[in-house]
Design an enzyme around this catalytic site. Sequence first.
Site, PDB file in Angstrom:
ATOM      1  N   HIS A  74      44.088  25.306  46.910  1.00 38.42           N
ATOM      2  CA  HIS A  74      45.368  25.626  46.280  1.00 38.42           C
ATOM      3  C   HIS A  74      45.280  26.982  45.594  1.00 38.42           C
ATOM      4  CE1 HIS A  74      43.323  24.511  42.593  1.00 38.42           C
ATOM      5  NE2 HIS A  74      43.082  23.311  43.069  1.00 38.42           N
TER       6      HIS A  74
HETATM    7  P1  TYD Z   1      42.840  19.556  41.128  1.00 37.78           P
HETATM    8  O1  TYD Z   1      43.049  20.747  40.265  1.00 37.78           O
HETATM    9  O2  TYD Z   1      43.681  19.413  42.354  1.00 37.78           O
HETATM   10  O3  TYD Z   1      41.301  19.487  41.556  1.00 37.78           O
HETATM   11  P2  TYD Z   1      40.456  20.505  42.439  1.00 37.78           P
HETATM   12  O4  TYD Z   1      41.156  21.814  42.441  1.00 37.78           O
HETATM   13  O5  TYD Z   1      39.149  20.557  41.776  1.00 37.78           O
HETATM   14  O6  TYD Z   1      40.329  19.901  43.781  1.00 37.78           O
HETATM   15  O7  TYD Z   1      42.984  18.258  40.210  1.00 37.78           O
HETATM   16  C1  TYD Z   1      42.718  16.973  40.691  1.00 37.78           C
HETATM   17  C2  TYD Z   1      43.569  15.992  39.900  1.00 37.78           C
HETATM   18  O8  TYD Z   1      43.225  16.031  38.523  1.00 37.78           O
HETATM   19  C3  TYD Z   1      45.058  16.273  39.985  1.00 37.78           C
HETATM   20  O9  TYD Z   1      45.738  15.035  40.103  1.00 37.78           O
HETATM   21  C4  TYD Z   1      45.413  16.897  38.654  1.00 37.78           C
HETATM   22  C5  TYD Z   1      44.373  16.314  37.721  1.00 37.78           C
HETATM   23  N1  TYD Z   1      43.989  17.250  36.641  1.00 37.78           N
HETATM   24  C6  TYD Z   1      44.398  17.017  35.340  1.00 37.78           C
HETATM   25  O10 TYD Z   1      45.107  16.032  35.046  1.00 37.78           O
HETATM   26  N2  TYD Z   1      44.028  17.906  34.354  1.00 37.78           N
HETATM   27  C7  TYD Z   1      43.277  19.000  34.629  1.00 37.78           C
HETATM   28  O11 TYD Z   1      42.949  19.790  33.706  1.00 37.78           O
HETATM   29  C8  TYD Z   1      42.867  19.228  35.984  1.00 37.78           C
HETATM   30  C9  TYD Z   1      42.037  20.422  36.357  1.00 37.78           C
HETATM   31  C10 TYD Z   1      43.246  18.324  36.954  1.00 37.78           C
END
Ligand code: TYD
Length: 134
Positions: free
Chosen positions: A50
Amino acid sequence: MTKQKIINLPKIKDKRGNLSFIEGENHIPFEIKRVYWIYDVPGGEHRGGHAFIEQSEFIVALSGSFDIEIDNGKYIETYRMNRSYYGLFVPKGLWRQMKNFSTNSLALVIASTVFNASDYIRDYKEFKLLVDEK
Ligand code: TYD
């Protein structure tokens, strides 16, 4: 568009063990609003996939190793993260993916914003459109 860059952190060498640290707006070019970490990543899994509209990040491999791929919409650059005394500054607006996590790796992510689900661009086509408009 600002480019990503590796930033070397202070390293206080000591025979009792080394120490590094990060100060917001000093070692990294933003105020720290949030810290999160990624751990227990099963072999072969990817994280990220993303871009952010507003959020900038700084990513450190506190333990183990992983790769960060940064895609600016035109080309991809890959960074091998395997030391805890440097990190990758990832400005807003870049597509990023993390992969090749070693066993027991620990990724520290320092963010310039509090969590906001609507700051994410999770559709690569949408990302490409935004980049091509600029
Ligand atoms: P995401 O940022 O998509 O993870 P990555 O980029 O590491 O693959 O986040 C995964 C899930 O966690 C998503 O449902 C959002 C949640 N999340 C939070 O609630 N708070 C946060 O600070 C972060 C980074 C993610």
